[in-house]
Design a protein around this motif. Structure first.
Motif, short mmCIF file in Angstrom:
data_model
loop_
_atom_site.label_atom_id
_atom_site.label_comp_id
_atom_site.label_asym_id
_atom_site.label_seq_id
_atom_site.Cartn_x
_atom_site.Cartn_y
_atom_site.Cartn_z
N SER A 1 0.84 -1.20 0.00
CA SER A 1 0.00 0.00 0.00
C SER A 1 0.88 1.25 0.00
O SER A 1 2.08 1.19 0.31
CB SER A 1 -0.90 0.01 1.24
OG SER A 1 -0.12 0.26 2.41
N ASP A 2 0.28 2.39 -0.33
CA ASP A 2 1.03 3.64 -0.30
C ASP A 2 1.59 3.91 1.09
O ASP A 2 2.71 4.41 1.23
CB ASP A 2 0.13 4.81 -0.73
CG ASP A 2 -0.07 4.86 -2.23
OD1 ASP A 2 0.67 4.15 -2.95
OD2 ASP A 2 -0.95 5.61 -2.69
N ASN A 3 0.81 3.61 2.12
CA ASN A 3 1.27 3.84 3.49
C ASN A 3 2.44 2.94 3.85
O ASN A 3 3.37 3.36 4.55
CB ASN A 3 0.13 3.65 4.48
CG ASN A 3 -0.79 4.85 4.55
OD1 ASN A 3 -0.37 5.98 4.29
ND2 ASN A 3 -2.06 4.63 4.89
N GLU A 4 2.41 1.70 3.38
CA GLU A 4 3.54 0.80 3.63
C GLU A 4 4.79 1.28 2.92
O GLU A 4 5.90 1.26 3.49
CB GLU A 4 3.18 -0.62 3.19
CG GLU A 4 2.20 -1.31 4.11
CD GLU A 4 1.79 -2.68 3.62
OE1 GLU A 4 1.61 -3.59 4.46
OE2 GLU A 4 1.64 -2.86 2.38
N VAL A 5 4.63 1.73 1.67
CA VAL A 5 5.78 2.26 0.93
C VAL A 5 6.32 3.49 1.63
O VAL A 5 7.55 3.66 1.76
CB VAL A 5 5.38 2.58 -0.52
CG1 VAL A 5 6.50 3.33 -1.24
CG2 VAL A 5 5.03 1.30 -1.28
N MET A 6 5.44 4.37 2.10
CA MET A 6 5.88 5.57 2.80
C MET A 6 6.65 5.21 4.07
O MET A 6 7.74 5.76 4.32
CB MET A 6 4.69 6.46 3.15
CG MET A 6 5.10 7.75 3.87
SD MET A 6 3.70 8.79 4.32
CE MET A 6 2.97 7.81 5.64
N ARG A 7 6.12 4.29 4.86
CA ARG A 7 6.80 3.92 6.11
C ARG A 7 8.16 3.30 5.84
O ARG A 7 9.13 3.58 6.55
CB ARG A 7 5.92 2.97 6.93
CG ARG A 7 4.73 3.67 7.58
CD ARG A 7 4.08 2.79 8.63
NE ARG A 7 3.40 1.63 8.06
CZ ARG A 7 2.13 1.61 7.68
NH1 ARG A 7 1.39 2.71 7.78
NH2 ARG A 7 1.59 0.52 7.19
N PHE A 8 8.24 2.47 4.78
CA PHE A 8 9.54 1.89 4.45
C PHE A 8 10.52 2.99 4.01
O PHE A 8 11.67 3.01 4.46
CB PHE A 8 9.44 0.85 3.34
CG PHE A 8 10.80 0.40 2.89
CD1 PHE A 8 11.50 -0.53 3.61
CD2 PHE A 8 11.41 0.98 1.78
CE1 PHE A 8 12.80 -0.88 3.25
CE2 PHE A 8 12.70 0.63 1.40
CZ PHE A 8 13.39 -0.31 2.14
N CYS A 9 10.08 3.87 3.11
CA CYS A 9 10.97 4.92 2.60
C CYS A 9 11.48 5.81 3.72
O CYS A 9 12.65 6.22 3.73
CB CYS A 9 10.24 5.77 1.56
SG CYS A 9 9.97 4.93 -0.03
N GLN A 10 10.61 6.11 4.67
CA GLN A 10 11.03 6.96 5.79
C GLN A 10 12.05 6.24 6.67
O GLN A 10 13.03 6.84 7.12
CB GLN A 10 9.80 7.38 6.61
CG GLN A 10 8.91 8.36 5.85
CD GLN A 10 7.64 8.72 6.61
OE1 GLN A 10 7.24 8.02 7.55
NE2 GLN A 10 6.99 9.80 6.20
N ALA A 11 11.84 4.94 6.89
CA ALA A 11 12.80 4.17 7.67
C ALA A 11 14.14 4.05 6.94
O ALA A 11 15.21 4.16 7.54
CB ALA A 11 12.24 2.78 7.97
N PHE A 12 14.07 3.85 5.62
CA PHE A 12 15.27 3.71 4.80
C PHE A 12 16.10 5.00 4.81
O PHE A 12 17.31 4.99 5.06
CB PHE A 12 14.86 3.33 3.37
CG PHE A 12 16.01 3.17 2.42
CD1 PHE A 12 16.70 1.97 2.33
CD2 PHE A 12 16.40 4.21 1.58
CE1 PHE A 12 17.75 1.80 1.44
CE2 PHE A 12 17.45 4.06 0.68
CZ PHE A 12 18.13 2.85 0.62
N ILE A 13 15.45 6.13 4.55
CA ILE A 13 16.19 7.39 4.45
C ILE A 13 16.66 7.88 5.80
O ILE A 13 17.65 8.63 5.89
CB ILE A 13 15.34 8.47 3.73
CG1 ILE A 13 16.24 9.57 3.14
CG2 ILE A 13 14.30 9.07 4.66
CD1 ILE A 13 17.09 9.13 1.99
N SER A 14 16.00 7.46 6.88
CA SER A 14 16.44 7.89 8.22
C SER A 14 17.84 7.37 8.52
O SER A 14 18.59 7.99 9.29
CB SER A 14 15.46 7.43 9.30
OG SER A 14 15.50 6.03 9.45
N GLU A 15 18.23 6.25 7.92
CA GLU A 15 19.59 5.74 8.08
C GLU A 15 20.50 6.26 6.97
O GLU A 15 21.63 6.71 7.24
CB GLU A 15 19.58 4.21 8.06
CG GLU A 15 20.95 3.57 8.24
CD GLU A 15 21.59 3.83 9.60
OE1 GLU A 15 22.83 3.74 9.70
OE2 GLU A 15 20.85 4.12 10.56
N LEU A 16 20.02 6.25 5.74
CA LEU A 16 20.85 6.69 4.62
C LEU A 16 21.25 8.15 4.72
O LEU A 16 22.31 8.55 4.22
CB LEU A 16 20.12 6.42 3.30
CG LEU A 16 20.93 6.67 2.01
CD1 LEU A 16 22.12 5.73 1.92
CD2 LEU A 16 20.05 6.53 0.79
#
Length: 448
Positions: free
Chosen positions: A139-154
């Motif tokens: 879902s869009d919300n799942e993609v958003m949560r993943f992207c936010q978690a990913f970029i918080s480290e990157l």
């Protein structure tokens, strides 16, 4: 030690240090074997240890990405960023979100990016990143949560003057938007140039969406011109139906070709009357549907399960734009038997080495991806320039710059091939032309 011995020595060393990294080792071998004549002609480069440094990334970053799905379950993916070479400028290269992503694939892509970025003539080094997260079915919300978690480290490792990621497979405008928004929130900045492929309302560039596909066709057209041919009146098969494929089809049609087949990961469609691109765009860019739905909309078209069979479709020009390793030696022989005159890579190394050899041995015009698909990263660098100036060029201005860059890449690759005794072998020419610029910068910087 002569050039051939030096190249083999480094290849052996790379193989020992990177056991099991098949994709990376294949990419290194493809490049280094093309560089032997450079070291034969310039033995002083051997003493500088250029290949030892070039084949070892400056930095490899791996991290976990925990996120919560819509059911409340914690999921954990792996994230990667390989900052391979910064001799020409800040690291530049896309982020790939796909289940197949691992360190070998990211290193292979980052290594290729060094030479691709060099060929553009723009001041950008080579890098690549991504995750084994697959946005399909999320879902869009799942993609958003993943992207936010990913970029918080990157975010710890990137910046407008350090490392500028962009999109790749599985990372489009939606994903870039989520990452850009969260990056600015947690960094408390408005650093437009930190990501490229952004939306037009917040720092993106016109033509960026079309750039890789358009650039592929611009390069191929230059290659065809050298044999007094063009896209006009030719039949074209394009694998994939994503961003690169769609805009390669669009530009090929604009130049007078008829695109008769395209695919997705499930299968391919054939429309002998010419693919109706508006329907493909609706299915893929809006509905995120499967390509087989095309046949429900277009009478007379045909769907075939299994995407690799697309290369049995008779055509004049083949543009593999889906993913690495999609076109093997059997497919290459099928294309040659069916009278193909040109093959140009829109994806990164979609043709196996054996397939490439078939094309070259049969005098088929062949464009390697590091040259022919460089339009995307070239336009990303143009986006960076516009961000730095706080200014936007028109569509026509960016498209004109893109076309000139692709024409220059073809010219430089061809000239390098001729200078080093490989006639019109653009695989050799692109590798040598890309290497020479990077090596000159590395020599100037000393041992760093």
């Amino acid at each position: 030690m002569n050039g051939s011995e030096y190249v083999q020595l480094v290849l052996n060393q790379v193989e020992r240090r990177n056991i099991g990294e098949t994709e990376f080792l294949e990419a290194v071998k493809e490049v280094l074997t093309c560089l032997t004549p450079v070291f034969e002609k310039n033995p002083e480069l051997i003493e500088a240890g250029l290949l030892e440094r070039l084949t070892e990334p400056e930095r490899v970053i791996s991290f976990r990405v925990p996120w919560v799905d819509d059911s409340g379950k914690v999921q954990v993916n792996r994230g990667f960023r390989v900052q391979f070479n910064s001799a020409l400028g800040p690291y530049k290269g896309g982020l790939r979100f796909h289940a197949s992503v691992n360190q070998s694939i990211i290193k292979f892509l980052g290594f290729e990016q060094i030479f691709k970025n060099s060929l553009t003539g723009l001041p950008i080094g080579g890098g690549k990143g991504g995750s084994d997260f697959d946005p399909k079915g999320k879902s869009d919300n799942e993609v958003m949560r993943f992207c936010q978690a990913f970029i918080s480290e990157l975010q710890k490792y990137i910046g407008a003057d350090l490392d500028i990621p962009a999109g790749d497979i599985g990372v489009g405008a939606r994903e870039i938007g989520y990452m850009y928004g969260y990056y600015n929130k947690i960094k408390n900045v408005r650093e437009q140039g930190v990501l490229t492929g952004k939306g037009l309302t917040y720092g993106g560039s016109l033509v960026r969406t079309q750039a890789t596909g358009y650039g592929l066709v611009y390069f191929t057209e230059e290659m065809l011109k050298d044999t007094h041919k063009s896209f006009k009146g030719k039949t074209v098969v394009v694998s994939g139906s994503g961003n690169v494929s769609i805009y390669a089809m669009e530009k090929a049609a604009e130049l007078g070709a008829k695109v008769i087949a395209c695919s997705d990961s499930n299968g391919y469609i054939i429309d002998e009357n010419g693919i109706q691109l508006n329907i493909v765009k609706e299915l893929k860019e809006i509905k995120r549907a499967r390509i087989k739905e095309y046949v429900e909309r277009v009478p007379g078209s045909k769907y075939v399960e299994g995407f690799t069979g697309i290369w049995t479709v008779k055509c004049d020009i083949a543009l593999p734009c889906a993913t690495q390793g999609e076109l093997d030696v059997t497919a290459a022989n099928s294309l040659v038997s069916n009278g193909v005159i040109a093959v140009a890579e829109g994806a990164n190394m979609p043709c196996s080495q054996d397939a490439v050899n078939v094309f070259i041995e049969n005098d088929i015009l062949f464009a390697p991806g590091k040259a022919s698909n460089a339009g995307g990263v070239a336009c990303s660098a143009l986006e960076m320039s516009q961000n730095s100036m706080r200014y936007s060029w028109t569509f026509e201005e960016v498209d004109s710059k893109l076309q000139q860059i692709m024409e220059d890449i073809y010219k430089n690759a061809k000239e390098a091939a001729i200078e080093y005794g490989s006639d019109n072998n653009l695989v050799v020419g692109a590798n040598i032309a890309g290497f020479l610029k990077v090596s000159t910068a590395m020599m100037a910087h000393g041992i760093v």
